[in-house]
Design a protein around this motif. Structure first.
Motif, PDB file in Angstrom:
ATOM      1  N   GLY A 126      44.686 -83.303 -18.630  1.00  0.00           N
ATOM      2  CA  GLY A 126      43.931 -84.347 -18.789  1.00  0.00           C
ATOM      3  C   GLY A 126      42.339 -84.244 -18.712  1.00  0.00           C
ATOM      4  N   ILE A 127      42.257 -83.069 -19.126  1.00  0.00           N
ATOM      5  CA  ILE A 127      40.626 -82.500 -19.412  1.00  0.00           C
ATOM      6  C   ILE A 127      39.971 -82.916 -20.749  1.00  0.00           C
ATOM      7  N   ASP A 128      39.071 -83.500 -20.988  1.00  0.00           N
ATOM      8  CA  ASP A 128      38.497 -83.342 -22.188  1.00  0.00           C
ATOM      9  C   ASP A 128      37.695 -82.242 -22.254  1.00  0.00           C
ATOM     10  N   LEU A 129      37.995 -81.253 -23.200  1.00  0.00           N
ATOM     11  CA  LEU A 129      37.521 -80.095 -23.252  1.00  0.00           C
ATOM     12  C   LEU A 129      35.969 -80.020 -23.836  1.00  0.00           C
ATOM     13  N   VAL A 134      30.281 -77.053 -18.751  1.00  0.00           N
ATOM     14  CA  VAL A 134      29.750 -76.719 -17.733  1.00  0.00           C
ATOM     15  C   VAL A 134      30.718 -76.327 -16.380  1.00  0.00           C
ATOM     16  N   ASP A 135      31.576 -77.130 -16.049  1.00  0.00           N
ATOM     17  CA  ASP A 135      32.486 -76.912 -14.735  1.00  0.00           C
ATOM     18  C   ASP A 135      33.600 -75.953 -15.320  1.00  0.00           C
ATOM     19  N   PRO A 225      25.083 -83.880 -21.031  1.00  0.00           N
ATOM     20  CA  PRO A 225      24.745 -82.632 -20.269  1.00  0.00           C
ATOM     21  C   PRO A 225      26.113 -81.827 -19.908  1.00  0.00           C
ATOM     22  N   THR A 226      27.303 -82.415 -20.155  1.00  0.00           N
ATOM     23  CA  THR A 226      28.481 -81.659 -19.905  1.00  0.00           C
ATOM     24  C   THR A 226      29.217 -81.108 -21.325  1.00  0.00           C
ATOM     25  N   ALA A 227      28.578 -81.521 -22.470  1.00  0.00           N
ATOM     26  CA  ALA A 227      29.202 -81.477 -23.868  1.00  0.00           C
ATOM     27  C   ALA A 227      29.077 -80.130 -24.011  1.00  0.00           C
TER      28      ALA A 227
END
Length: 363
Positions: A126-129, A134-135, A225-227
């Motif tokens: 369920g994670i959008d790559l 960042v994480d 910021p996380t893209a």
């Protein structure tokens, strides 16, 4: 680059073993195994569910370019165009030689094979790559980042699909392709890297305007910021976001795939031949993406509202879901009301239609 020659080549030589919206690892596996010896391929990891993820390399030039597709599993147009490009670069023609003599290319086809099976943006967990740069919680995100760090490309092509709701601002046409030079901060400053990225997009746009004028958009440069693109750009890797969208009546995105191929080829040819990367100002003349294009508009439809009959327009976007391992397209209500300022692939006078017979979904 003579576009008519390229079009003639494409008509006879595109990769016809790939088609449709849902492209799985099983669809590309045989094609990977039959790539010519000029391509160097290796497995660089496995998805969360254990499906192999490949790296394909070719070229010996000094300009390094990293290209990946389907980090969103349901966005497959770039994968199809990538395999068209594989055939072109193996064709030993003058353009291919120019690119390969001046560029070293690394491809990652189908970064998110688990999401492709379920036809979702997210991976198996369920994670959008594209929001995990960042994480890096996803194994697929770490695979991509490892390739980036080891290869150290000057340029990246990040291949995506966009919904058919987008049109270039003030245009009645769908945004068949949209592009973005990502920002590196909320200030959206014009860094040297962004200028170089914009210059490549300008070259691509000049070619595409000859083929599909009024169908090219500019994706929002709001900083995320996380893209992935924003972070790769921030790290010094000039990243171009390719967003493949709708072409009239092309719901399998086969025509869009063709223009995506032309765009990638033009981008690579520009990187192989350009003396400078300062011609960027026309980037800002590419119209922003708007959200005024619908798949269907039903005009003047009578619907029951609180024991009365109201007359309204209903805007439909097609959505997709997997049922019994097959992809199904269905109608979903995107918006209602006076849609006179919207455009659509199909406009239907619904005065004599029954609302219940349209099989519309609110989900």
């Amino acid at each position: 680059m003579d576009i008519q020659t390229i079009q003639n080549w494409y008509k006879e030589n595109f990769e016809n073993n790939l088609s449709g919206r849902r492209i799985l690892f099983t669809d590309i596996e045989a094609l990977l195994n039959t790539l010519p010896s000029s391509y160097h391929k290796k497995i660089i990891g496995n998805s969360e569910n254990g499906i192999p993820i490949y790296q394909i390399s070719i070229g010996s030039g000094k300009t390094k370019v990293l290209i990946w597709s389907q980090m969103h599993g349901n966005e497959s147009t770039g994968t199809k165009a990538m395999f068209d490009l594989f055939k072109f670069l193996a064709d030993n023609n003058t353009i291919a030689k120019t690119i390969l003599n001046n560029c070293e290319l690394v491809f990652i086809p189908l970064l998110n094979p688990d999401g492709a099976i379920r036809f979702t943006r997210e991976n198996a967990n369920g994670i959008d790559l594209n929001r995990d740069a960042v994480d890096r919680l996803a194994v697929e995100s770490n695979i991509l980042r490892n390739v980036l760090d080891n290869f150290n490309p000057q340029f990246c092509f990040n291949l995506h699909d966009q919904r058919s709701i987008f049109n270039p601002e003030n245009s009645p046409n769908p945004a068949t392709l949209s592009f973005l030079a990502p920002s590196i901060s909320e200030e959206r400053e014009l860094t040297n890297g962004r200028i170089e990225t914009m210059s490549v997009i300008v070259a691509i746009n000049k070619m595409l305007q000859k083929l599909i004028p009024g169908q090219i958009g500019r994706y929002t440069d709001e900083f995320y910021p996380t893209a992935t693109g924003d972070n790769f750009q921030k790290l010094g890797h000039n990243t171009i976001l390719f967003e493949a969208g709708h072409f009239p009546d092309d719901y399998d995105r086969e025509k869009t795939r063709e223009y995506n191929f032309y765009a990638m080829l033009q981008g690579l040819y520009f990187l192989a031949t350009a003396n400078s990367f300062t011609d960027y100002k026309d980037y800002f003349n590419i119209p922003n993406n708007d959200k005024k294009y619908l798949d269907i508009i039903y005009r003047n439809l009578k619907i029951p509202v609180e024991n009365k009959i109201a007359i309204t327009d209903i805007g439909i976007q097609f959505k997709f879901k997997v049922l019994e391992n097959k992809l199904h397209m269905y109608k979903a209500i995107e918006t209602t009301g006076n849609l006179s300022k919207y455009y659509a692939n199909s406009v239907i006078n619904a005065e004599k239609l029954d609302y219940l017979d349209l099989e519309l979904s609110n989900s």
